[in-house]
Enzyme design. Structure first.
Site: not given
Ligand code: UD1
Length: 358
Positions: A206-208
């Site tokens: 998860l990084h957005r």
């Protein structure tokens, strides 16, 4: 005379695309490939490790642009790449993907009269709040050759007025890397190191910004992950931008970013992958592993139509509904056309035709 081609790589998802292209170009002596690393990603576990895992030759130029706001980072890359292109005078500049390094390289080269080749062109989420979508639209609009991974790319580019003869379906370079390394990756001892053994587990990335920088969205996602972790323990290599917002605990295991081979091994053996990444939607499709994409849209529709991907949204309820659906009816999936490990060769064929016939 050799055709000098500059290739730009800057961020982690670029490296697995550049690796097979460098390899394929090195088999064609009519090309002189020249790799430029912008330095957008600079930690060893975001960059150097990938050069080693994927056996990418050391870049000819390293720009050391580093982090910053979008404007600052993009501008820094542009300022630093211009003198390199002036000095090396390539015939063409190849950019891959949709990161800030992609658009920065394309803008500078095109204004210098250097032909721009965009690999992975035409993908559209139709969500212009995503920085990557802006990078894609701008890069495609000034590219001379647009190499696509799936047919949706052609439809999108034609709608935007790109001449059909500039568009070529070449397949997926990232899948070339996957196929070339899967056997080796399966030998990784990462599961033993993490104490997973042969038990089922889920893998999370998860990084957005829309997911991890927004507190309410992040809390919804974490709520869903905690529930899913009751069914299968979750392993989560955390991207630097996400780390500060998370705390360790329970059956969700936070890890440092992993190298290419270790991550591929975890992906290949996972019961489920939960992600907001672009590339992982494609890799899971090829591996036949169920993927829940924690977004409301995808620029890679073929992974849903043919592959193992499902859009799960970012709300707790929507993610849990998608998880239940996956357990009830796992997707088998089939391979999209040309995701066969030969995309590098197809790129070379298009590049030869374009640069050698002129
Ligand atoms: C970038 C790409 C995104 C891609 C992602 C994969 C853009 C607009 N975004 O997002 O499309 O999916 O890479 O990783 O280009 N940082 C480190 N060490 C590093 C690199 C970054 O600590 O080696 C930190 C930076 O300080 C920054 C944050 O991570 O605060 C974000 O890095 P940045 O390159 O700006 O964007 P990503 O979120 O990585």
């Amino acid at each position: 005379m050799q055709v000098r081609l500059a290739l730009v790589a800057g961020a982690r998802p670029n490296f697995m695309k550049v690796a097979p292209l460098m390899k394929a170009l090195s088999l064609h002596p009519e090309f002189e490939p020249l790799l430029i690393h912008t330095g957008q990603h600079y930690d060893d576990n975001m960059s150097g490790q990938f050069f080693r895992d994927l056996d990418i030759p050391a870049p000819r130029f390293h720009l050391g642009a580093g982090s910053g706001s979008h404007a600052a980072q993009t501008a820094e890359i542009m300022k630093r790449i211009e003198p390199v292109l002036l000095e090396s005078q390539p015939r063409g500049l190849v950019v891959v993907g949709d990161v800030n390094s992609t658009v920065a390289g394309a803008l500078v080269a095109k204004k210098m009269g250097i032909d721009v080749v965009h690999v992975e062109a035409g993908l559209r989420s139709f969500d212009r709040t995503m920085p990557e979508e802006i990078n894609r639209v701008v890069t495609d609009s000034i590219s001379d050759l647009l190499l696509i991974t799936e047919e949706s790319g052609r439809t999108n580019l034609l709608r935007e007025g790109i001449a059909p003869e500039r568009i070529h379906l070449v397949g997926n370079l990232m899948i070339d890397s996957l196929r070339a390394n899967l056997e080796q990756a399966r030998k990784s001892d990462i599961r033993a190191r993490l104490g997973i053994g042969d038990r089922p587990y889920g893998l999370v990335t998860l990084h957005r910004p829309a997911n991890v920088d927004d507190e309410a969205t992040l809390q919804g996602i974490l709520g869903a992950l905690e529930t899913i972790a009751q069914d299968v323990p979750l392993y989560w290599p955390v991207h630097p931008r996400t780390r500060a917002r998370l705390e360790e605990g329970g059956r969700i295991h936070l890890l440092d970013p992993l190298g290419y081979l270790d991550f591929l091994c975890l992906q290949a053996n996972a019961a489920i992958v939960l992600t907001d990444s672009g590339g992982i939607q494609e890799e899971t499709t090829v591996l036949g592993v169920d993927c829940l994409t924690l977004r409301d849209n995808t620029e890679r529709p073929v992974t849903i139509e043919l592959g193992t991907n499902r859009l799960a949204g970012t709300r707790r309820d929507s993610i849990l509904a998608a998880w239940r659906e996956t357990r009830k009816s796992p997707k088998k999936g089939q391979l999209p056309p040309f995701w066969d490990g030969q995309a590098g060769e197809r790129c070379c064929a298009v590049l030869r035709k374009y640069f050698l016939a002129r």
